[in-house]
Write a protein that holds these residues in place. Structure first.
Motif, PDB file in Angstrom:
ATOM      1  N   LEU A 171       0.831  -1.196   0.000  1.00  0.00           N
ATOM      2  CA  LEU A 171       0.000   0.000   0.000  1.00  0.00           C
ATOM      3  C   LEU A 171       0.870   1.252   0.000  1.00  0.00           C
ATOM      4  O   LEU A 171       0.562   2.226  -0.696  1.00  0.00           O
ATOM      5  N   ALA A 172       1.971   1.230   0.738  1.00  0.00           N
ATOM      6  CA  ALA A 172       2.890   2.375   0.749  1.00  0.00           C
ATOM      7  C   ALA A 172       3.509   2.591  -0.634  1.00  0.00           C
ATOM      8  O   ALA A 172       3.770   3.727  -1.033  1.00  0.00           O
ATOM      9  N   LEU A 173       3.747   1.503  -1.348  1.00  0.00           N
ATOM     10  CA  LEU A 173       4.258   1.604  -2.711  1.00  0.00           C
ATOM     11  C   LEU A 173       3.269   2.404  -3.560  1.00  0.00           C
ATOM     12  O   LEU A 173       3.653   3.338  -4.272  1.00  0.00           O
ATOM     13  N   ALA A 174       1.997   2.056  -3.468  1.00  0.00           N
ATOM     14  CA  ALA A 174       0.968   2.783  -4.213  1.00  0.00           C
ATOM     15  C   ALA A 174       0.864   4.222  -3.727  1.00  0.00           C
ATOM     16  O   ALA A 174       0.761   5.157  -4.534  1.00  0.00           O
ATOM     17  N   ASP A 175       0.921   4.420  -2.414  1.00  0.00           N
ATOM     18  CA  ASP A 175       0.808   5.757  -1.836  1.00  0.00           C
ATOM     19  C   ASP A 175       1.958   6.650  -2.287  1.00  0.00           C
ATOM     20  O   ASP A 175       1.780   7.841  -2.513  1.00  0.00           O
ATOM     21  N   THR A 176       3.140   6.070  -2.439  1.00  0.00           N
ATOM     22  CA  THR A 176       4.313   6.822  -2.875  1.00  0.00           C
ATOM     23  C   THR A 176       4.117   7.382  -4.279  1.00  0.00           C
ATOM     24  O   THR A 176       4.736   8.380  -4.647  1.00  0.00           O
ATOM     25  N   SER A 177       3.227   6.759  -5.048  1.00  0.00           N
ATOM     26  CA  SER A 177       2.959   7.258  -6.400  1.00  0.00           C
ATOM     27  C   SER A 177       2.385   8.669  -6.379  1.00  0.00           C
ATOM     28  O   SER A 177       2.496   9.399  -7.359  1.00  0.00           O
ATOM     29  N   GLY A 178       1.763   9.049  -5.245  1.00  0.00           N
ATOM     30  CA  GLY A 178       1.160  10.373  -5.148  1.00  0.00           C
ATOM     31  C   GLY A 178      -0.214  10.462  -5.791  1.00  0.00           C
ATOM     32  O   GLY A 178      -0.837  11.509  -5.789  1.00  0.00           O
ATOM     33  N   ASN A 179      -0.706   9.368  -6.320  1.00  0.00           N
ATOM     34  CA  ASN A 179      -2.000   9.337  -6.989  1.00  0.00           C
ATOM     35  C   ASN A 179      -3.022   8.708  -6.044  1.00  0.00           C
ATOM     36  O   ASN A 179      -2.974   7.512  -5.761  1.00  0.00           O
ATOM     37  N   GLN A 180      -3.952   9.517  -5.537  1.00  0.00           N
ATOM     38  CA  GLN A 180      -4.924   9.042  -4.555  1.00  0.00           C
ATOM     39  C   GLN A 180      -5.853   7.972  -5.117  1.00  0.00           C
ATOM     40  O   GLN A 180      -6.301   7.092  -4.391  1.00  0.00           O
ATOM     41  N   VAL A 181      -6.151   8.041  -6.395  1.00  0.00           N
ATOM     42  CA  VAL A 181      -7.010   7.024  -7.009  1.00  0.00           C
ATOM     43  C   VAL A 181      -6.286   5.680  -7.020  1.00  0.00           C
ATOM     44  O   VAL A 181      -6.857   4.642  -6.666  1.00  0.00           O
ATOM     45  N   VAL A 182      -5.016   5.699  -7.386  1.00  0.00           N
ATOM     46  CA  VAL A 182      -4.217   4.465  -7.382  1.00  0.00           C
ATOM     47  C   VAL A 182      -4.168   3.894  -5.965  1.00  0.00           C
ATOM     48  O   VAL A 182      -4.351   2.692  -5.763  1.00  0.00           O
ATOM     49  N   THR A 183      -3.937   4.752  -4.980  1.00  0.00           N
ATOM     50  CA  THR A 183      -3.865   4.291  -3.593  1.00  0.00           C
ATOM     51  C   THR A 183      -5.188   3.672  -3.153  1.00  0.00           C
ATOM     52  O   THR A 183      -5.203   2.598  -2.544  1.00  0.00           O
ATOM     53  N   ALA A 184      -6.301   4.315  -3.466  1.00  0.00           N
ATOM     54  CA  ALA A 184      -7.609   3.789  -3.072  1.00  0.00           C
ATOM     55  C   ALA A 184      -7.901   2.454  -3.752  1.00  0.00           C
ATOM     56  O   ALA A 184      -8.376   1.509  -3.111  1.00  0.00           O
ATOM     57  N   VAL A 185      -7.603   2.365  -5.028  1.00  0.00           N
ATOM     58  CA  VAL A 185      -7.855   1.114  -5.757  1.00  0.00           C
ATOM     59  C   VAL A 185      -6.963  -0.003  -5.219  1.00  0.00           C
ATOM     60  O   VAL A 185      -7.418  -1.123  -4.979  1.00  0.00           O
ATOM     61  N   MET A 186      -5.676   0.296  -4.995  1.00  0.00           N
ATOM     62  CA  MET A 186      -4.769  -0.719  -4.459  1.00  0.00           C
ATOM     63  C   MET A 186      -5.204  -1.169  -3.074  1.00  0.00           C
ATOM     64  O   MET A 186      -5.132  -2.357  -2.755  1.00  0.00           O
ATOM     65  N   ALA A 187      -5.656  -0.238  -2.257  1.00  0.00           N
ATOM     66  CA  ALA A 187      -6.142  -0.606  -0.921  1.00  0.00           C
ATOM     67  C   ALA A 187      -7.334  -1.544  -1.048  1.00  0.00           C
ATOM     68  O   ALA A 187      -7.429  -2.549  -0.331  1.00  0.00           O
ATOM     69  N   GLY A 188      -8.225  -1.231  -1.954  1.00  0.00           N
ATOM     70  CA  GLY A 188      -9.388  -2.092  -2.165  1.00  0.00           C
ATOM     71  C   GLY A 188      -9.002  -3.465  -2.685  1.00  0.00           C
ATOM     72  O   GLY A 188      -9.520  -4.485  -2.227  1.00  0.00           O
ATOM     73  N   LEU A 189      -8.086  -3.495  -3.616  1.00  0.00           N
ATOM     74  CA  LEU A 189      -7.636  -4.774  -4.171  1.00  0.00           C
ATOM     75  C   LEU A 189      -6.965  -5.618  -3.091  1.00  0.00           C
ATOM     76  O   LEU A 189      -7.243  -6.814  -2.962  1.00  0.00           O
TER      77      LEU A 189
END
Length: 179
Positions: free
Chosen positions: A110-128
């Motif tokens: 999840l931190a990997l996704a969060d590091t992207s800076g894209n909140q949509v990516v972070t939310a989708v990755m968290a859901g996945l």
């Protein structure tokens, strides 16, 4: 009114709104700023209802996470990887239980996704990730050699970070796929 109340209850369960008690107009529910909890609940419901196949969720996660790793590597000079390396350091503790290790592993991804800076990516990755959590824990319980698996995962995470730091996006994306 009953339909609206039920819809609001569903949105609350999904983590998309937070109710406030009271009759004052200012006490109405508020929209939650980060819908990642709602995304996870939605995906778990879809899996349970057989609307999403687990294999499709895994493939989507790999596609998205591979793109994130590649993007981070391409921007390696401007991203802060400290949260990722801190999690990797925490995963080195030999006293961690399997459950604790898996929780840190999930936080790493999840931190990997969060590091992207894209909140949509972070939310989708968290859901996945949340929709697959039960399967991950169940699968880990059936491993013959947990210690070897944990060692392999730590090494793969470290190699991924090295590829990102080196700016090698293609390698980072391939590592996510094989990881």
């Amino acid at each position: 009114r009953s339909s609206v109340r039920e819809a609001l209850r569903v949105l609350e369960v999904l983590g998309l709104v937070s109710p406030r008690a009271g009759s004052d107009p200012k006490s109405a529910g508020i929209i939650v700023a980060s819908p990642s909890g709602g995304m996870g609940a939605l995906m778990r419901l879809q899996v349970a209802a057989q609307g999403f196949r687990v294999t499709d969720i895994v493939r989507t996660r790999l596609l998205l996470e591979g793109a994130v790793a590649k993007d981070l590597a391409e921007r390696s000079d401007s991203v802060d990887l400290a949260p990722l390396t801190d999690l990797l350091d925490a995963m080195e503790d030999p006293r961690l239980t399997q459950t604790e290790f898996l929780a840190l592993n999930a936080r790493f991804h999840l931190a990997l996704a969060d590091t992207s800076g894209n909140q949509v990516v972070t939310a989708v990755m968290a859901g996945l990730r949340r929709s697959l959590e039960a399967d991950v824990f169940e699968g880990a319980e059936n491993l013959d050699d947990w210690s070897a698996t944990a060692d392999r995962l730590r090494a793969e995470h470290r190699e991924l970070i090295m590829s990102i730091v080196a700016g090698d996006g293609s390698r980072a994306a391939r590592q996510i796929q094989s990881h």
